[in-house]
Motif scaffolding. Structure first.
Motif, mmCIF file in Angstrom:
data_model
loop_
_atom_site.group_PDB
_atom_site.id
_atom_site.type_symbol
_atom_site.label_atom_id
_atom_site.label_comp_id
_atom_site.label_asym_id
_atom_site.label_seq_id
_atom_site.Cartn_x
_atom_site.Cartn_y
_atom_site.Cartn_z
ATOM 1 N N ALA A 138 1.359 6.541 -6.978
ATOM 2 C CA ALA A 138 0.249 7.432 -7.311
ATOM 3 C C ALA A 138 0.643 8.893 -7.072
ATOM 4 N N PHE A 139 1.375 9.133 -5.999
ATOM 5 C CA PHE A 139 1.834 10.493 -5.680
ATOM 6 C C PHE A 139 2.738 11.027 -6.788
ATOM 7 N N GLU A 141 -3.059 16.064 -1.414
ATOM 8 C CA GLU A 141 -1.755 15.553 -0.985
ATOM 9 C C GLU A 141 -0.604 16.029 -1.867
ATOM 10 N N THR A 142 -0.874 16.371 -3.128
ATOM 11 C CA THR A 142 0.224 16.658 -4.062
ATOM 12 C C THR A 142 0.331 18.105 -4.512
ATOM 13 N N LEU A 186 0.832 -1.207 0.000
ATOM 14 C CA LEU A 186 0.000 0.000 0.000
ATOM 15 C C LEU A 186 0.866 1.256 0.000
ATOM 16 N N GLN A 187 1.941 1.226 0.784
ATOM 17 C CA GLN A 187 2.847 2.379 0.815
ATOM 18 C C GLN A 187 3.485 2.604 -0.548
ATOM 19 N N TYR A 232 0.945 4.039 -2.895
ATOM 20 C CA TYR A 232 0.724 5.468 -2.595
ATOM 21 C C TYR A 232 1.821 6.318 -3.223
ATOM 22 N N MET A 233 3.076 5.890 -3.090
ATOM 23 C CA MET A 233 4.182 6.671 -3.648
ATOM 24 C C MET A 233 4.107 6.732 -5.162
#
Length: 340
Positions: free
Chosen positions: A223-224, A236-237, A216-217, A220-221
Motif C-alpha cells: 500500500a505504501f 505516512e507517504t 500485514l507488514q 502495508y509495504m
C-alpha cells in the motif's frame, strides 16, 4: 409423560442463565482430563471465564432454550458440536484469545495405547539412559535407528515415529514412556465457540500469529509503494512522495543542463566528462598542459577504480577513494582552463 428429575430442570435453568448472560459461549471437551489438571484449569480461568461441567443432553437443552429466549437461531447451531464429555465455557473473551489461552494451558502427558497424538512425535538423536535389552529390538523393528553405545541405547538421528492424528500403539507407548517422551497433552479441547451469530471451530481459531503479522507488514509495504508511485499523499507517504518528486525534478534539470544551486555541480561534471572525452580523441600536440593534466588525472582515477587483488589492505582502498575524489576536484577546478 415421563417424570423429569427436579435437579435436571434446575440444571438446565442454570445453564440457560449462564449462556444468556455471556457474549461468548464455548463448548470444551473435559473427557480424559484428570481432576487435578481440571481444578488447575478452573483456577487459571477464574475471573476470565466460567467453566460449567454438565451432561451433554442438558447442555443441548440449555443451548436451544437460550437460543429461543434470546431470539438467536444461530446460537442453536452450537449444539451440533457437543461430543465427548462436553462442558460450557462462558466468557467475555474473544474466541481467538480464548482458544490461545486453552492451548497454552495444556501440559504434556505420557503416551497411552489407543490415544491420538495432536502433533508429530519425534525421537531425538543422542544417548539415552536405557540399558541394553529387548526394547532395542522393538525400536529397530519400528525403524528407529537405535544401537548400543557405551552400555546404553543411543539414537543415531532424529526419527519421526508418529504424524499428527495417528494412534499410539501399545508397543510404541512402551518405547516412548521408556524414553521419557510425553506425546500427549492434558487440557481442555475447544469444540466450538459462539459470538455475535457466528460459530467458530478450532480450525478457524488456530491461527499462526507470526504469519498474519508478516502478511500485514507485506500489505502495508504494498500500500505504501502504491501510494508513493501514484503520488497519493497520506501522513505516512507524503515525505517519500516529496523526495521522489525532488529527485525526479533534479534529474530532469541535470539532463537538460539547467543550472540551479542543486544541479550546478552535476551539470558541470557532465560537461567536463564530455569535454575530456573529446580531448582523448585529439592529437596530443593540440592539447595544452592543463588539459593533459586533467586527462592524466582521469586515467589515474580509472586505474584506482579497477578491481584490486583480494590481499590488498583496506587502508589502500581508502587512499584510492580519497585520490579519486581529489582528482575530480582538480578536474572541476581546471574546467575554465579548457575554455580559456
Amino acid at each position: 409423560m415421563a417424570h423429569v428429575a427436579e435437579w435436571k430442570k434446575k440444571e438446565v435453568e442454570e445453564l440457560t442463565k449462564i449462556i444468556k448472560s455471556h457474549p461468548v459461549i464455548a463448548l470444551v471437551d473435559v473427557a480424559g482430563v484428570p481432576a487435578y489438571p481440571l481444578s488447575k484449569m478452573r483456577d487459571k480461568l477464574r475471573g476470565k471465564a466460567l467453566l460449567r461441567v454438565s451432561r451433554n443432553t442438558l447442555i443441548e437443552l440449555a443451548i436451544k432454550r437460550a437460543a429461543q429466549e434470546l431470539n438467536k437461531p444461530d446460537l442453536e447451531k452450537l449444539a451440533d458440536y457437543i461430543e465427548g464429555g462436553a462442558a460450557i465455557l462462558a466468557t467475555e473473551m474473544n474466541p481467538f484469545k480464548l482458544y490461545k489461552l486453552l492451548e497454552e494451558s495444556k501440559t504434556p502427558a505420557p503416551a497411552k495405547p489407543g490415544a491420538v497424538v495432536p502433533k508429530d512425535v519425534v525421537i531425538p538423536a543422542g544417548p539415552t539412559s536405557i540399558p541394553p535389552g529387548p526394547l532395542v529390538g522393538e525400536m529397530q523393528a519400528l525403524g528407529i535407528p537405535a544401537r548400543i553405545e557405551k552400555g546404553k541405547v543411543s539414537i543415531q538421528k532424529d526419527y519421526t515415529v508418529l504424524k499428527a492424528g495417528e494412534v499410539i500403539t501399545e508397543q510404541l507407548a512402551r518405547i516412548l514412556n521408556a524414553l521419557g517422551i510425553e506425546p500427549l497433552e492434558v487440557g481442555l479441547n475447544l469444540l466450538a465457540a459462539y459470538e455475535d451469530g457466528i460459530v467458530y471451530t478450532p480450525d478457524v481459531l488456530a491461527i499462526d500469529e507470526q504469519e498474519y503479522i508478516n502478511m500485514l507488514q507485506q500489505a502495508y509495504m504494498h500500500a505504501f509503494n502504491l501510494s508513493v508511485n501514484t503520488s497519493y499523499p497520506t501522513k505516512e507517504t507524503i515525505e517519500a512522495i516529496i523526495q521522489k518528486a525532488y529527485l525526479g525534478a533534479k534529474n530532469v534539470a541535470v539532463e537538460a543542463g539547467y543550472i540551479t544551486p542543486e544541479t550546478v555541480e552535476e551539470v558541470f561534471g557532465r560537461a567536463l566528462r564530455a569535454v575530456l572525452l573529446i580531448a582523448q580523441n585529439l592529437p596530443e600536440e593540440l592539447l595544452d598542459e592543463k588539459t593533459k593534466e586533467l586527462l592524466n588525472a582521469q586515467a589515474q582515477v580509472a586505474v584506482a577504480a579497477a578491481p584490486q587483488p583480494t590481499e590488498e589492505k583496506v587502508e589502500e582502498a581508502e587512499e584510492e577513494e580519497e585520490e579519486e575524489e581529489a582528482s575530480e576536484e582538480d578536474a572541476l577546478a581546471g574546467l575554465g582552463a579548457l575554455f580559456g
